[in-house]
Design a protein around this motif. Structure first.
Motif, PDB file in Angstrom:
ATOM      1  N   SER A  96       0.833  -1.197   0.000  1.00 28.09           N
ATOM      2  CA  SER A  96       0.000   0.000   0.000  1.00 28.09           C
ATOM      3  C   SER A  96       0.869   1.248   0.000  1.00 28.09           C
ATOM      4  O   SER A  96       1.913   1.293   0.657  1.00 28.09           O
ATOM      5  CB  SER A  96      -0.906   0.005   1.235  1.00 28.09           C
ATOM      6  OG  SER A  96      -1.786  -1.096   1.217  1.00 28.09           O
ATOM      7  N   ASN A 357      -4.024  -4.697  -0.544  1.00 27.67           N
ATOM      8  CA  ASN A 357      -5.331  -5.194  -0.969  1.00 27.67           C
ATOM      9  C   ASN A 357      -6.278  -4.032  -1.266  1.00 27.67           C
ATOM     10  O   ASN A 357      -6.026  -2.876  -0.928  1.00 27.67           O
ATOM     11  CB  ASN A 357      -5.926  -6.161   0.068  1.00 27.67           C
ATOM     12  CG  ASN A 357      -6.123  -5.515   1.431  1.00 27.67           C
ATOM     13  OD1 ASN A 357      -6.616  -4.398   1.532  1.00 27.67           O
ATOM     14  ND2 ASN A 357      -5.746  -6.236   2.485  1.00 27.67           N
ATOM     15  N   GLU A 358      -7.388  -4.348  -1.908  1.00 31.89           N
ATOM     16  CA  GLU A 358      -8.289  -3.311  -2.387  1.00 31.89           C
ATOM     17  C   GLU A 358      -8.953  -2.557  -1.248  1.00 31.89           C
ATOM     18  O   GLU A 358      -9.237  -1.357  -1.369  1.00 31.89           O
ATOM     19  CB  GLU A 358      -9.346  -3.915  -3.319  1.00 31.89           C
ATOM     20  CG  GLU A 358     -10.088  -2.891  -4.166  1.00 31.89           C
ATOM     21  CD  GLU A 358      -9.151  -2.033  -5.022  1.00 31.89           C
ATOM     22  OE1 GLU A 358      -9.468  -0.834  -5.196  1.00 31.89           O
ATOM     23  OE2 GLU A 358      -8.118  -2.549  -5.485  1.00 31.89           O
ATOM     24  N   GLN A 359      -9.203  -3.237  -0.145  1.00 30.46           N
ATOM     25  CA  GLN A 359      -9.788  -2.554   1.000  1.00 30.46           C
ATOM     26  C   GLN A 359      -8.860  -1.451   1.506  1.00 30.46           C
ATOM     27  O   GLN A 359      -9.297  -0.328   1.799  1.00 30.46           O
ATOM     28  CB  GLN A 359     -10.072  -3.557   2.127  1.00 30.46           C
ATOM     29  CG  GLN A 359     -10.745  -2.942   3.339  1.00 30.46           C
ATOM     30  CD  GLN A 359     -11.038  -3.972   4.414  1.00 30.46           C
ATOM     31  OE1 GLN A 359     -10.727  -5.157   4.267  1.00 30.46           O
ATOM     32  NE2 GLN A 359     -11.638  -3.533   5.506  1.00 30.46           N
ATOM     33  N   SER A 360      -7.570  -1.759   1.590  1.00 27.92           N
ATOM     34  CA  SER A 360      -6.606  -0.745   1.995  1.00 27.92           C
ATOM     35  C   SER A 360      -6.516   0.375   0.965  1.00 27.92           C
ATOM     36  O   SER A 360      -6.443   1.564   1.315  1.00 27.92           O
ATOM     37  CB  SER A 360      -5.223  -1.375   2.186  1.00 27.92           C
ATOM     38  OG  SER A 360      -5.235  -2.324   3.226  1.00 27.92           O
ATOM     39  N   ASP A 362      -8.809   1.490  -0.967  1.00 26.22           N
ATOM     40  CA  ASP A 362      -9.975   2.372  -0.851  1.00 26.22           C
ATOM     41  C   ASP A 362      -9.769   3.410   0.251  1.00 26.22           C
ATOM     42  O   ASP A 362     -10.131   4.582   0.096  1.00 26.22           O
ATOM     43  CB  ASP A 362     -11.230   1.550  -0.562  1.00 26.22           C
ATOM     44  CG  ASP A 362     -11.717   0.757  -1.769  1.00 26.22           C
ATOM     45  OD1 ASP A 362     -11.283   1.078  -2.899  1.00 26.22           O
ATOM     46  OD2 ASP A 362     -12.517  -0.178  -1.584  1.00 26.22           O
TER      47      ASP A 362
END
Length: 543
Positions: A96, A357-360, A362
């Protein structure tokens, strides 16, 4: 050799635990093997020179810990400067992209700092890194500071304190030891301590109100470590020595007055602020005498060995007592136990799922969107496609080299491409950060043929390079199309520029900031960032 029971330890084993050392490869090289096997060091520090793929970092951490285990040593402190933004030793796409402190300060909400710090620490721990030399809680109240700048959350001490405490709490909840730095404050200097020795000349009352406030809050938040500054503070130490070497500062002020009972770590003792004025072995002994626990010697094997030997000689000669060594060793081992540095590494499947990851992503996109700051705009935003069909131009200054201190681009996201995707066709022109006369002429000619111009400025020191300022002045005077000037690092560039119609600060030039900027330029998002520092009398801190 028991982890916590030091009764049977030799003096050499105890002294080794006081040292955090760097090396020069992406695998455990001969330098590190010597330091672990022969000198029983307590920790290592990673720089960009040690960083390859995430798999390599993970394997490196495992192998280093195994070497320490094979010698019967406690687990290693594995440290890194992963502040976010411009100071990010790991900036691979797989991880990230954590924003820098001034971007976080511009959001006006420490909850975003906590969220970013939690993501960063979770990924570091997955790679076997258990100490982050962050956050920087210096109060950046000097626009010409060449080393702090956007590494600071704000010029307001209460804002810095709130964000710093949020970062510390979040990191340590993820099992990574946090480090408040650079004590007692590096924000009001005009010398980079990597290259020279700076002084902060304010009186005690001012230092108590400004510089020390974030450190008090960091201590209240339970920070595991505090890093010293190689800066002279005559108000605290009348002798001409930096805080790192001052008993009055590290013991009298930090330990006794502020009540810090955690680990004091020096900034690197090979930095010129120390090495140009004090032999490194002598400085190491002085730092220990002053009250430091961990001694950071980042680069040279010869200097690392000399520093370790100097401490041993100081004890044998009675200059430093073995009891003093024991006090630091106890603090270090308590830290290693508290953060469970001997726990088993994650499986590859586990740690891979945590990286980037995509959650991070976002969360980090949301932070970037809230950090973009429109300082001034005289009816030029949002940009519109040129009526005559001409493309826009993005002028992008780019550093030509990487350094261990800062990275110019990070993950380069082409602003022109993003604008084009949002209905504003544009092309990018890359120039140097100090464009010569020919570069400036070519850039001006190209700009005069464009439908709009977005000029990015980039300041890596305390002042916008004169060549960038000259280019901006020419564009301002000669263009008849919208000119948007965007500072993508230090926000103070406006002070070196003419009376622009539109000026925007992003505080960094990494991917999410570029995407958020493009959305503001195109009008698909509204800028909500607030100035965390004052630029001049007309544009003051807004949070």
């Amino acid at each position: 050799m028991s982890f916590m029971n030091t009764d049977q330890w030799t003096l050499e084993q105890k002294i080794g635990q006081l040292f955090v050392c760097g090396f020069h490869d992406i695998v455990p090289d001969a330098q590190m093997e010597t330091l672990i096997a022969d000198y029983q060091i307590g920790g290592v520090i990673y720089f960009r020179r040690n960083i390859g793929t995430p798999q390599q970092i993970y394997q490196l951490s495992i192998e280093l810990q195994q070497q320490a285990y094979n010698q019967g040593l406690p687990p290693l402190l594995i440290a890194i400067d992963q502040e976010g933004g411009m100071v990010s030793r790991i900036d691979q796409e797989e991880l990230s992209l954590i924003p820098g402190n001034m971007s976080l300060g511009a959001t006006g909400d420490p909850a975003w700092t906590a969220a970013a710090s939690s993501i960063s620490a979770r990924e570091l721990r997955a790679l076997g890194i258990n100490v982050n030399f962050a956050p920087c809680v210096d109060v950046n109240n000097n626009p010409r500071n060449p080393v702090i700048g956007v590494r600071s959350y704000s010029e307001k001490p209460d804002i810095v304190a709130a964000h710093g405490a949020a970062a510390i709490t979040a990191m340590q909840e993820q099992g990574v030891a946090a480090t408040a730095k650079h004590f007692p404050g590096h924000g009001d200097t005009e010398v980079d301590s990597h290259y020279g020795l700076a002084s902060v000349l304010h009186d005690v009352q001012r230092l108590e109100q400004i510089e020390l406030l974030p450190f008090r809050e960091a201590i209240t938040a339970g920070t595991d470590l505090i890093m010293s500054a190689h800066v002279i503070f005559p108000a605290f130490e009348p002798d001409p020595i930096p805080a790192t070497l001052s008993h009055r500062v590290l013991t009298g002020l930090l330990r006794q007055q502020l009540g810090f009972d955690g680990v004091i770590v020096t900034d690197c003792l090979e930095m010129h602020a120390i090495a140009k004025h004090f032999p490194i072995p002598e400085a190491t002994v002085m730092a220990l005498e002053a009250g430091a626990d961990l001694l950071l010697v980042s680069h040279t094997l010869q200097e690392q060995i000399a520093a370790i030997e100097a401490v041993r000689h100081a004890v044998e000669q009675g200059r430093i007592s073995e009891q003093r060594i024991d006090e630091s060793v106890t603090r270090i081992l308590q830290l290693k136990a508290r953060r469970q540095m001997d726990r088993q590494p994650m499986s590859e499947q586990e740690w891979l799922s945590l990286l980037g990851n995509e959650q991070s992503a976002d969360v980090l996109r949301a932070i970037a969107a809230r950090s973009i700051t429109v300082v001034k705009d005289d009816h030029q935003l949002p940009l519109q496609p040129a009526a005559d069909g001409k493309q826009g131009l993005v002028i992008w200054p780019q550093l030509s080299r990487r350094t261990e201190v800062a990275e110019a681009v990070g993950h380069d996201r082409n602003l022109a491409e993003v604008l084009t995707s949002l209905g504003l066709p544009a092309e990018r022109l890359i120039i140097g950060t100090e464009p010569d006369a020919e570069e400036r002429l070519v850039t001006l000619q190209k700009a005069q043929q464009s439908g709009f111009v977005v000029q990015v400025t980039y300041t890596s020191t305390g002042q916008l390079p004169a060549e960038q300022a000259q280019l901006t002045q020419c564009l301002h005077e000669q263009l008849r199309v919208p000119l948007i000037v965007v500072s993508m690092r230090n926000p103070y560039d406006l002070n070196e520029l003419p009376e622009l119609r539109t000026y925007i600060c992003t505080y960094e030039n990494r991917k999410y900031a570029v995407e958020a900027l493009a959305a503001v330029l195109a009008g698909t998002e509204t800028a909500t960032g607030k100035l965390p520092v004052s630029l001049n009398a007309d544009y003051t801190v807004q949070i």
